[in-house]
Design a protein around this motif. Structure first.
Motif, PDB file in Angstrom:
ATOM      1  N   HIS A  85      -1.919 -10.959 -15.636  1.00 21.23           N
ATOM      2  CA  HIS A  85      -0.860 -11.409 -16.547  1.00 21.23           C
ATOM      3  C   HIS A  85       0.117 -10.262 -16.799  1.00 21.23           C
ATOM      4  CE1 HIS A  85       1.423 -13.472 -19.509  1.00 21.23           C
ATOM      5  NE2 HIS A  85       1.188 -12.515 -20.407  1.00 21.23           N
ATOM      6  N   PHE A  86      -0.401  -9.130 -17.212  1.00 16.35           N
ATOM      7  CA  PHE A  86       0.443  -7.956 -17.420  1.00 16.35           C
ATOM      8  C   PHE A  86       0.825  -7.345 -16.075  1.00 16.35           C
ATOM      9  CE2 PHE A  86      -1.529  -8.338 -21.532  1.00 16.35           C
ATOM     10  CZ  PHE A  86      -0.608  -7.815 -22.428  1.00 16.35           C
ATOM     11  N   PRO A  87       1.983  -6.699 -16.001  1.00 12.98           N
ATOM     12  CA  PRO A  87       2.332  -5.978 -14.774  1.00 12.98           C
ATOM     13  C   PRO A  87       1.290  -4.908 -14.469  1.00 12.98           C
ATOM     14  CG  PRO A  87       4.232  -6.136 -16.239  1.00 12.98           C
ATOM     15  CD  PRO A  87       3.049  -6.619 -17.024  1.00 12.98           C
ATOM     16  N   PRO A  88       1.039  -4.628 -13.198  1.00 11.49           N
ATOM     17  CA  PRO A  88       0.028  -3.620 -12.838  1.00 11.49           C
ATOM     18  C   PRO A  88       0.491  -2.190 -13.072  1.00 11.49           C
ATOM     19  CG  PRO A  88       1.068  -4.488 -10.879  1.00 11.49           C
ATOM     20  CD  PRO A  88       1.580  -5.314 -12.020  1.00 11.49           C
ATOM     21  N   PHE A  89       1.775  -2.006 -13.369  1.00 13.15           N
ATOM     22  CA  PHE A  89       2.306  -0.673 -13.650  1.00 13.15           C
ATOM     23  C   PHE A  89       3.515  -0.824 -14.570  1.00 13.15           C
ATOM     24  CE2 PHE A  89       2.994  -1.968  -9.182  1.00 13.15           C
ATOM     25  CZ  PHE A  89       4.270  -2.503  -9.305  1.00 13.15           C
ATOM     26  N   TYR A  90       3.896   0.264 -15.224  1.00  5.45           N
ATOM     27  CA  TYR A  90       5.026   0.226 -16.140  1.00  5.45           C
ATOM     28  C   TYR A  90       6.320   0.541 -15.393  1.00  5.45           C
ATOM     29  CZ  TYR A  90       8.343   1.668 -19.716  1.00  5.45           C
ATOM     30  OH  TYR A  90       9.471   1.798 -20.479  1.00  5.45           O
ATOM     31  N   ALA A  91       7.277  -0.346 -15.487  1.00  5.14           N
ATOM     32  CA  ALA A  91       8.620  -0.181 -14.924  1.00  5.14           C
ATOM     33  C   ALA A  91       8.592  -0.032 -13.406  1.00  5.14           C
ATOM     34  CB  ALA A  91       9.356   0.985 -15.583  1.00  5.14           C
ATOM     35  N   GLN A  92       8.226   1.129 -12.916  1.00  6.06           N
ATOM     36  CA  GLN A  92       8.211   1.376 -11.482  1.00  6.06           C
ATOM     37  C   GLN A  92       6.790   1.707 -11.036  1.00  6.06           C
ATOM     38  OE1 GLN A  92      10.900   0.801  -9.495  1.00  6.06           O
ATOM     39  NE2 GLN A  92      11.858   0.073 -11.383  1.00  6.06           N
ATOM     40  N   HIS A  93       6.576   1.699  -9.740  1.00 10.91           N
ATOM     41  CA  HIS A  93       5.230   1.844  -9.183  1.00 10.91           C
ATOM     42  C   HIS A  93       4.617   3.203  -9.454  1.00 10.91           C
ATOM     43  CE1 HIS A  93       2.234   2.414  -5.909  1.00 10.91           C
ATOM     44  NE2 HIS A  93       1.967   1.160  -6.198  1.00 10.91           N
ATOM     45  N   THR A  94       3.337   3.204  -9.811  1.00  6.29           N
ATOM     46  CA  THR A  94       2.564   4.438  -9.925  1.00  6.29           C
ATOM     47  C   THR A  94       1.299   4.282  -9.093  1.00  6.29           C
ATOM     48  OG1 THR A  94       1.224   3.712 -11.808  1.00  6.29           O
ATOM     49  CG2 THR A  94       3.357   4.712 -12.305  1.00  6.29           C
ATOM     50  N   GLU A  95       0.555   5.356  -8.954  1.00 12.50           N
ATOM     51  CA  GLU A  95      -0.671   5.318  -8.171  1.00 12.50           C
ATOM     52  C   GLU A  95      -1.907   5.154  -9.047  1.00 12.50           C
ATOM     53  OE1 GLU A  95      -0.626   5.223  -4.955  1.00 12.50           O
ATOM     54  OE2 GLU A  95       1.521   5.578  -4.773  1.00 12.50           O
ATOM     55  N   ALA A  96      -1.718   5.060 -10.358  1.00 16.39           N
ATOM     56  CA  ALA A  96      -2.856   5.057 -11.277  1.00 16.39           C
ATOM     57  C   ALA A  96      -3.231   3.640 -11.706  1.00 16.39           C
ATOM     58  CB  ALA A  96      -2.520   5.907 -12.503  1.00 16.39           C
ATOM     59  N   GLY A  97      -4.315   3.547 -12.477  1.00 11.77           N
ATOM     60  CA  GLY A  97      -4.711   2.296 -13.106  1.00 11.77           C
ATOM     61  C   GLY A  97      -4.928   1.147 -12.144  1.00 11.77           C
ATOM     62  N   PHE A  98      -4.300   0.029 -12.411  1.00 10.80           N
ATOM     63  CA  PHE A  98      -4.477  -1.159 -11.583  1.00 10.80           C
ATOM     64  C   PHE A  98      -3.980  -0.934 -10.161  1.00 10.80           C
ATOM     65  CE2 PHE A  98      -4.137  -2.830 -15.948  1.00 10.80           C
ATOM     66  CZ  PHE A  98      -5.383  -3.422 -16.038  1.00 10.80           C
ATOM     67  N   ALA A  99      -2.930  -0.126 -10.016  1.00 15.88           N
ATOM     68  CA  ALA A  99      -2.413   0.161  -8.677  1.00 15.88           C
ATOM     69  C   ALA A  99      -3.448   0.869  -7.822  1.00 15.88           C
ATOM     70  CB  ALA A  99      -1.135   0.993  -8.771  1.00 15.88           C
ATOM     71  N   SER A 100      -4.276   1.701  -8.435  1.00 17.10           N
ATOM     72  CA  SER A 100      -5.311   2.395  -7.658  1.00 17.10           C
ATOM     73  C   SER A 100      -6.365   1.409  -7.150  1.00 17.10           C
ATOM     74  CB  SER A 100      -5.974   3.495  -8.501  1.00 17.10           C
ATOM     75  OG  SER A 100      -6.721   2.940  -9.569  1.00 17.10           O
ATOM     76  N   LEU A 101      -6.683   0.392  -7.961  1.00 17.08           N
ATOM     77  CA  LEU A 101      -7.627  -0.635  -7.515  1.00 17.08           C
ATOM     78  C   LEU A 101      -7.009  -1.504  -6.422  1.00 17.08           C
ATOM     79  CD1 LEU A 101      -9.161  -1.837 -10.919  1.00 17.08           C
ATOM     80  CD2 LEU A 101     -10.192  -0.306  -9.218  1.00 17.08           C
ATOM     81  N   ILE A 102      -5.731  -1.796  -6.560  1.00 18.48           N
ATOM     82  CA  ILE A 102      -5.025  -2.573  -5.541  1.00 18.48           C
ATOM     83  C   ILE A 102      -5.069  -1.858  -4.202  1.00 18.48           C
ATOM     84  CG2 ILE A 102      -2.695  -3.307  -4.855  1.00 18.48           C
ATOM     85  CD1 ILE A 102      -2.266  -3.968  -7.883  1.00 18.48           C
ATOM     86  N   ALA A 103      -4.892  -0.542  -4.217  1.00 17.83           N
ATOM     87  CA  ALA A 103      -4.966   0.248  -2.981  1.00 17.83           C
ATOM     88  C   ALA A 103      -6.398   0.324  -2.466  1.00 17.83           C
ATOM     89  CB  ALA A 103      -4.412   1.645  -3.226  1.00 17.83           C
ATOM     90  N   LYS A 104      -7.350   0.538  -3.365  1.00 17.78           N
ATOM     91  CA  LYS A 104      -8.754   0.689  -2.984  1.00 17.78           C
ATOM     92  C   LYS A 104      -9.281  -0.552  -2.277  1.00 17.78           C
ATOM     93  CE  LYS A 104     -13.357   1.437  -5.042  1.00 17.78           C
ATOM     94  NZ  LYS A 104     -14.087   1.721  -6.310  1.00 17.78           N
TER      95      LYS A 104
END
Length: 230
Positions: A166-185
């Motif tokens: 529901h919430f965006p996986p990152f704030y404003a622009q892409h980062t490598e942390a948090g949900f984005a790290s799981l998306i990559a993993k």
């Protein structure tokens, strides 16, 4: 089989107890617009992913008028919780309440052909200026829920994955942390999310980023049309 998505339907009964037109004239009759788009595009063999903020109701019994309106539309419906879905209960209670006509995701996944549909609510990211100390445990818990969903799909042998937040996986622009790290993993191929409205729609990263195709599917960002993903 085609896969569509939408989020933030913000229903409140019929006639609506909370007309969304208070947020701008473009919201006038928004459910009629969504429903027309859905009926024109979606067949019974298709899937519609609904990424949270479904009903303003506070209790499940009161949300049923909205859930049944969705259940009556064509296709298979798979949904996750949004931050305003206070009516959300256990999967068994909700499934029974809608006679199994809607699938609810929580710590698991749904199979759709060769695709695994994973998802959880997500939460405000630490990079967001509005992030507070009270958000940290919720954010951490949602990371665990998202990983549980992705891990279950991987353990079941799926290699093609859609992650629904529901919430965006990152704030404003892409980062490598948090949900984005799981998306990559977990090599997520598509990630959809909602939650954002108004000017916020223009300040997020979408499209192909590091091998994942990101889609903002809040209904007002889609001009109140369901969006075809696959």
């Amino acid at each position: 089989m085609k896969i569509f998505a939408i989020a933030d339907t913000h229903l409140s009964g019929s006639p609506p107890a909370k007309p969304m037109s208070i947020f701008g004239p473009h919201w006038e009759g928004h459910w009629d617009k969504i429903r027309t788009s859905w009926q024109e595009q979606v067949s019974e063999e298709d899937i519609v992913l609904i990424a949270g903020d479904i009903s303003w109701a506070m209790k499940l019994a009161d949300a049923l008028v909205d859930l049944n309106a969705i259940a009556g539309l064509p296709g298979r419906k798979i949904m996750i919780r949004g931050n305003h879905d206070y009516w959300w209960q256990t999967i068994s209670k909700m499934t029974k309440a809608v006679d199994g006509k809607i699938e609810f995701l929580n710590n698991t996944f749904a199979s759709a052909g060769e695709w695994a549909i994973c998802g959880s609510r997500g939460w405000i990211c630490p990079e967001d200026p509005l992030f507070k100390a009270a958000d940290k445990p919720i954010f951490s818990r949602e990371l665990l829920r998202v990983e549980a969903s992705l891990n279950a799909a991987q353990a079941a042998g799926f290699s093609h994955t859609i992650l629904m937040l529901h919430f965006p996986p990152f704030y404003a622009q892409h980062t490598e942390a948090g949900f984005a790290s799981l998306i990559a993993k977990y090599n997520v191929e598509l990630c959809i999310y909602g939650h954002l409205h108004g000017e916020s729609i223009n300040n997020v990263a979408t499209g192909m980023i590091n091998g994942t195709d990101y889609h903002l599917v809040a209904c007002d960002a889609l001009n109140f049309q369901v969006k075809r993903l696959l």
